[in-house]
Write an enzyme that holds these catalytic residues in place. Structure first.
Site, PDB file in Angstrom:
ATOM      1  N   LYS A 247       1.205  -0.889   0.393  1.00  0.00           N
ATOM      2  CA  LYS A 247       0.040   0.217  -0.269  1.00  0.00           C
ATOM      3  C   LYS A 247       0.783   1.199   0.108  1.00  0.00           C
ATOM      4  CE  LYS A 247      -1.734   3.434   1.809  1.00  0.00           C
ATOM      5  NZ  LYS A 247      -1.810   4.165   1.975  1.00  0.00           N
TER       6      LYS A 247
ATOM      7  N   GLU B 133       9.335  15.747  15.703  1.00  0.00           N
ATOM      8  CA  GLU B 133       9.945  15.452  14.351  1.00  0.00           C
ATOM      9  C   GLU B 133       8.939  16.558  13.183  1.00  0.00           C
ATOM     10  OE1 GLU B 133       8.659  11.487  11.894  1.00  0.00           O
ATOM     11  OE2 GLU B 133      11.049  11.442  11.838  1.00  0.00           O
TER      12      GLU B 133
ATOM     13  N   CYS C  25      13.416   9.503   7.288  1.00  0.00           N
ATOM     14  CA  CYS C  25      13.270   9.164   9.132  1.00  0.00           C
ATOM     15  C   CYS C  25      14.223   9.738  10.014  1.00  0.00           C
ATOM     16  CB  CYS C  25      13.192   7.578   9.288  1.00  0.00           C
ATOM     17  SG  CYS C  25      12.224   7.757   7.596  1.00  0.00           S
TER      18      CYS C  25
ATOM     19  N   GLU D 139       8.479   0.977  11.827  1.00  0.00           N
ATOM     20  CA  GLU D 139       9.658   2.373  11.851  1.00  0.00           C
ATOM     21  C   GLU D 139       8.832   3.229  11.616  1.00  0.00           C
ATOM     22  OE1 GLU D 139      11.387   4.542  10.984  1.00  0.00           O
ATOM     23  OE2 GLU D 139      12.204   3.795   8.807  1.00  0.00           O
TER      24      GLU D 139
HETATM   25  P1  ADP Z   1       2.123  10.753   7.018  1.00  0.00           P
HETATM   26  O1  ADP Z   1       1.540  11.673   8.208  1.00  0.00           O
HETATM   27  O2  ADP Z   1       3.693  11.253   6.983  1.00  0.00           O
HETATM   28  O3  ADP Z   1       1.895  11.120   5.869  1.00  0.00           O
HETATM   29  P2  ADP Z   1       1.441   8.232   7.687  1.00  0.00           P
HETATM   30  O4  ADP Z   1       1.814   7.189   8.676  1.00  0.00           O
HETATM   31  O5  ADP Z   1       0.130   8.470   7.904  1.00  0.00           O
HETATM   32  O6  ADP Z   1       1.944   9.448   7.204  1.00  0.00           O
HETATM   33  O7  ADP Z   1       1.463   7.638   5.935  1.00  0.00           O
HETATM   34  C1  ADP Z   1       2.393   6.383   5.936  1.00  0.00           C
HETATM   35  C2  ADP Z   1       1.524   5.170   5.457  1.00  0.00           C
HETATM   36  O8  ADP Z   1       0.283   5.259   6.358  1.00  0.00           O
HETATM   37  C3  ADP Z   1       1.233   5.934   4.732  1.00  0.00           C
HETATM   38  O9  ADP Z   1       0.343   4.939   3.218  1.00  0.00           O
HETATM   39  C4  ADP Z   1      -0.510   6.063   4.658  1.00  0.00           C
HETATM   40  O10 ADP Z   1      -1.190   6.350   3.904  1.00  0.00           O
HETATM   41  C5  ADP Z   1      -1.024   4.561   5.791  1.00  0.00           C
HETATM   42  N1  ADP Z   1      -2.361   5.051   5.823  1.00  0.00           N
HETATM   43  C6  ADP Z   1      -2.506   6.214   6.575  1.00  0.00           C
HETATM   44  N2  ADP Z   1      -2.800   6.046   7.805  1.00  0.00           N
HETATM   45  C7  ADP Z   1      -3.072   4.965   8.305  1.00  0.00           C
HETATM   46  C8  ADP Z   1      -4.012   3.685   9.526  1.00  0.00           C
HETATM   47  N3  ADP Z   1      -4.632   4.491   9.599  1.00  0.00           N
HETATM   48  N4  ADP Z   1      -3.214   2.482   8.955  1.00  0.00           N
HETATM   49  C9  ADP Z   1      -2.560   2.205   8.578  1.00  0.00           C
HETATM   50  N5  ADP Z   1      -1.882   3.123   6.970  1.00  0.00           N
HETATM   51  C10 ADP Z   1      -2.520   4.405   7.316  1.00  0.00           C
END
Ligand code: ADP
Length: 494
Positions: free
Chosen positions: A187, A396, A297, A262
């Site tokens: 994903k 961060e 990161c 991570e």
């Molecule tokens: P950022 O806030 O920096 O965009 P995220 O941690 O939200 O970082 O995003 C990292 C990945 O996690 C992306 O692929 C995002 O679509 C996905 N993501 C966002 N929300 C969820 C969730 N509730 N469960 C699983 N994956 C998620």
């Protein structure tokens, strides 16, 4: 050269379909989302926001591929050969993949062609080689029995990937997962799906059987559906701490799938006044925070510097930063490109605005720039005299913002500041006193520590952190194989 890349950008095919069972398919969802290019704010592609039905379909394809052994039961040397062909195709399509990545993320094209695409190929090749070189064990149980310990693939792996290094982080996850015989569903982040979708097409072309590598574009809900799915055996996640918590909760509330997280960092570079070469330190600190617009990161986002050299060093870092070429990501000369999105830009600017309230001073940058109209650009920024408890020192920021914290020269004061956040991904110490450097390195609470250098990297070493930087295994190196395999002990009574 910019013209060549901008022309190519106009005509490059943009992958927009989910890849399930080895082919691009129309998603079942009726919702879509736009991937906005931060270079100029234009829509790069419109993609399906895969929903639970799409997730069910991908999981079913991955499960079927795993269950009938079309990949896991192939001889390791055959899996190796397929993954080598995959890596070769990534190399052969380097420019195309790099351009897709630059359009999605705003990274300089010079970086995506030299680092991101080749880095993905190198990683895949390294795990291809691991496929037929990792042995099991015979336990020293004594003469009455023979117990072997073997690794088995976990089954269906969901890899949820962020937008800062889409291709490289995808390769860090699919390399070891595929080498060990799993089926994978990736994903990608909603900001950066295109190169990953193209990677899946190349994997099919390389001979990876259908269903073994699937890619579902979508927003957070797609990731959430994977994390909560009852037939996913493993979720490997890289992203924010807040989302990592949700992934862990979803795993706990569903089938207790294995989870690896991570989750970023706030990495300190500790500089003592006797650091051997201040110019080298300044280069390493500047590149350590400003590369990839600070969206790394393990970026060295905090400079913890001894008072005696603080003014001098901050001045030299500012000098290096002023010399960096900021500009159009499609210009090969550009060293600082765009931040990934308007939302991310606003978040970072919000932290810079906080600096004054928190008693810090802006010694460089702080403002937006606009080398391409409509894009998301920010000057390299240095915030000095930052208090240990300030939000800008502990949270961060994930942008081109260096936070400077000064200390009196004692080892304890340095470590107090350096270890003063919840994170523990990386850290560095600079000192000509080798014994002291080693003592500090040993006490830095971080998964990767650098002595008189920063950001050396190689697929042979593990990547991951302590504390709020995550847990549950490491990316990269042979240790990554632990993330994707279960250990099985088989006893025979003699
Ligand atoms: P950022 O806030 O920096 O965009 P995220 O941690 O939200 O970082 O995003 C990292 C990945 O996690 C992306 O692929 C995002 O679509 C996905 N993501 C966002 N929300 C969820 C969730 N509730 N469960 C699983 N994956 C998620």
């Amino acid at each position: 050269m910019t013209t060549t890349w901008t022309q190519a950008a106009r005509t490059i095919p943009r992958p927009t379909q989910a890849v399930i069972d080895g082919v691009g398919v129309e998603a079942l969802t009726d919702r879509s989302f736009d991937s906005i290019g931060p270079r100029d704010g234009e829509v790069v592609a419109t993609l399906p926001a895969c929903d639970e039905r799409d997730v069910d379909r991908a999981v079913a394809a991955a499960r079927a591929a795993f269950a009938d052994g079309r990949w896991r039961d192939r001889a390791p040397a055959e899996r190796k050969a397929v993954l080598h062909r995959f890596a070769d195709l990534v190399d052969a399509h380097r420019d195309e993949l790099a351009l897709l990545e630059t359009l999605d993320t705003g990274k300089p094209i010079g970086d995506t062609t030299a680092v991101d695409a080749p880095g993905a190929a190198t990683t895949l090749r390294w795990y291809a080689e691991a496929a037929d070189k990792v042995y099991g064990e015979v336990a020293p149980t004594g003469p009455g029995a023979l117990a072997t310990i073997t690794r088995e693939p976990m089954g269906v792996v969901a890899a949820i990937v962020p937008w800062n290094y889409p291709m490289i982080i995808t390769a860090w996850k699919i390399g070891p997962a595929l080498a060990t015989g799993n089926s994978v569903i990736v994903k990608p982040a909603e900001q950066s799906p295109m190169a990953t979708l193209r990677l899946a097409e190349l994997a099919s072309q390389a001979g990876l059987p259908p269903g073994v590598l699937n890619v579902l574009p979508g927003e957070g809900a797609t990731g959430a559906a994977l994390a909560a799915h009852g037939d996913v055996d493993k979720v490997t996640f890289t992203g924010s701490t807040a989302t990592g918590r949700k992934v862990l909760e979803a795993a706990a509330a569903s089938n207790l799938k294995s989870v690896s997280l991570e989750l970023g960092g706030k990495s300190p570079q500790v500089v003592f006044a006797d650091a051997p070469d201040l110019d080298a330190v300044a280069e390493a600190v500047a590149w350590g925070i400003f590369y990839n617009q600070g969206q790394t990161c393990h970026a060295g986002s905090r400079l913890v510097v001894e008072d005696a050299v603080a003014d001098e060093l901050v001045g030299r870092i500012a000098e290096v930063a002023r010399g960096l070429t900021a500009g159009d990501p499609l210009d090969e000369a550009t060293q600082l490109g765009a931040l990934v999105s308007r939302e991310q830009l606003e978040r970072v600017v919000g932290y810079i605005d906080l600096a004054g309230q928190e008693g810090a001073t802006v010694v460089l940058g702080g403002g937006r720039s606009e080398p391409v109209e409509g894009g998301c650009y920010l000057e390299p920024t240095i915030l000095d005299h930052v208090r240990a408890d300030a939000r800008i020192a502990t949270e961060e920021i994930f942008g081109p913002v260096l936070v400077v914290q000064r200390f009196d020269g004692t080892q304890d004061a340095a470590l107090h500041l350096a270890n003063g956040t919840d994170y523990g991904l990386a850290g560095a110490v600079w000192s000509a006193d080798h014994a002291r450097a080693e003592r500090v390195a040993a006490r830095l609470r971080a998964g990767s520590v650098y002595v008189n250098c920063f950001d050396l990297g190689d697929v042979t070493v593990p990547h991951g952190g302590f504390g709020a930087s995550g847990f549950g295994g490491r990316d990269k190196s042979l240790h990554a194989l632990d993330q994707y395999t279960e250990l099985k002990t088989t006893w025979r009574s003699l």
